[in-house]
Motif scaffolding. Structure first.
Motif, mmCIF file in Angstrom:
data_model
loop_
_atom_site.group_PDB
_atom_site.id
_atom_site.type_symbol
_atom_site.label_atom_id
_atom_site.label_comp_id
_atom_site.label_asym_id
_atom_site.label_seq_id
_atom_site.Cartn_x
_atom_site.Cartn_y
_atom_site.Cartn_z
ATOM 1 N N GLU A 51 0.829 -1.215 0.000
ATOM 2 C CA GLU A 51 0.000 0.000 0.000
ATOM 3 C C GLU A 51 0.862 1.264 0.000
ATOM 4 O O GLU A 51 0.439 2.298 -0.493
ATOM 5 C CB GLU A 51 -0.886 0.037 1.243
ATOM 6 N N GLY A 52 2.051 1.175 0.558
ATOM 7 C CA GLY A 52 2.926 2.341 0.673
ATOM 8 C C GLY A 52 3.452 2.857 -0.656
ATOM 9 O O GLY A 52 3.755 4.045 -0.775
ATOM 10 N N ILE A 53 3.557 1.986 -1.639
ATOM 11 C CA ILE A 53 4.079 2.437 -2.938
ATOM 12 C C ILE A 53 3.003 2.543 -4.003
ATOM 13 O O ILE A 53 3.268 2.989 -5.107
ATOM 14 C CB ILE A 53 5.224 1.512 -3.435
ATOM 15 N N ARG A 54 1.792 2.146 -3.631
ATOM 16 C CA ARG A 54 0.698 2.225 -4.587
ATOM 17 C C ARG A 54 0.287 3.668 -4.831
ATOM 18 O O ARG A 54 0.203 4.471 -3.916
ATOM 19 C CB ARG A 54 -0.500 1.457 -4.050
ATOM 20 N N GLU A 87 4.450 8.847 10.106
ATOM 21 C CA GLU A 87 3.814 8.976 11.419
ATOM 22 C C GLU A 87 2.294 9.128 11.301
ATOM 23 O O GLU A 87 1.543 8.576 12.095
ATOM 24 C CB GLU A 87 4.407 10.177 12.155
ATOM 25 N N PHE A 88 1.858 9.863 10.283
ATOM 26 C CA PHE A 88 0.423 10.109 10.094
ATOM 27 C C PHE A 88 -0.203 9.175 9.059
ATOM 28 O O PHE A 88 -1.297 9.429 8.567
ATOM 29 C CB PHE A 88 0.181 11.577 9.717
ATOM 30 N N LYS A 89 0.520 8.105 8.726
ATOM 31 C CA LYS A 89 0.041 7.066 7.800
ATOM 32 C C LYS A 89 -0.370 7.630 6.445
ATOM 33 O O LYS A 89 -1.419 7.311 5.901
ATOM 34 C CB LYS A 89 -1.113 6.288 8.427
ATOM 35 N N MET A 90 0.486 8.487 5.929
ATOM 36 C CA MET A 90 0.291 9.055 4.590
ATOM 37 C C MET A 90 1.435 8.547 3.718
ATOM 38 O O MET A 90 2.552 8.377 4.197
ATOM 39 C CB MET A 90 0.341 10.597 4.649
ATOM 40 N N ASN A 91 1.182 8.317 2.438
ATOM 41 C CA ASN A 91 2.270 7.849 1.581
ATOM 42 C C ASN A 91 2.736 8.929 0.606
ATOM 43 O O ASN A 91 3.375 8.632 -0.387
ATOM 44 C CB ASN A 91 1.884 6.566 0.835
#
Length: 187
Positions: A51-54, A87-91
């Motif tokens: 999900e982090g690179i999508r 930290e804020f779960k944003m990619n």
């Protein structure tokens, strides 16, 4: 459209994690101008997984209260844009950089949603002549009125001449038109 596909990012990240090549050599191998994107992809992949690179297809909207809290966290901890995004779960750390720029330029008001698109036309259409007349001085208004009266007078004279003898009037103007067209042809 995203510059790099999700499959390409995953391939580069896996090659980094499994192989001997570092960020610079991978960037050179795949023709990426700098090592920074690969570093971001690897960090995001380690924290969020696939999900982090999508690339996100839908645009996520963040509240006006959320944005300053993110910037405040970054300022207090001295975290980078990337670390703050994790930290804020944003990619997307560049989104935080954009918020920071807006905050520095416009303050907190910059985060308030602005209406998009063209402004609607007003329902009450005001005649343009009123604006022009207000802008003109009294003397200019009188000159304009004089000019309009002259035009009306000339029109009425021609109309009267046409009504009295339509054939003669048309013949006279037909000759004038032909003589003008001959001049144009000679040029």
């Amino acid at each position: 459209m995203a510059k790099y596909s999700d499959e390409f990012k995953l391939k580069v990240v896996k090659e980094y994690l499994e192989g001997p090549l570092g960020y610079k050599l991978l960037a050179k191998k795949y023709g990426i101008p700098s090592k920074a994107p690969i570093e971001r992809w690897v960090k995001s992949y380690k924290v969020f997984g696939l999900e982090g690179i999508r690339t996100r297809r839908s645009k996520e909207v963040y509240s006006v209260q959320f944005k300053p809290s993110v910037l405040n966290f970054m300022k207090e901890t001295g975290a980078s844009y990337q670390d703050t995004a994790i930290e804020f779960k944003m990619n997307n750390p560049s989104l935080i950089a954009n918020w920071n720029r807006i905050f520095l330029e416009e303050g907190i008001e910059g985060f308030v949603a602005k209406p998009k698109g063209r402004t609607p036309m007003s329902k009450n259409k005001k005649p343009k002549t009123l604006k022009q007349e207000k802008a003109l001085s009294r003397e200019e208004q009188l000159e304009r009125e004089n000019e309009l009266l002259r035009l009306e007078n000339a029109y009425l004279k021609k109309l009267k001449a046409f009504q009295e003898n339509p054939d003669a009037y048309l013949e006279k103007h037909k000759q004038r038109w032909h003589s003008n067209s001959n001049k144009k042809d000679l040029d």
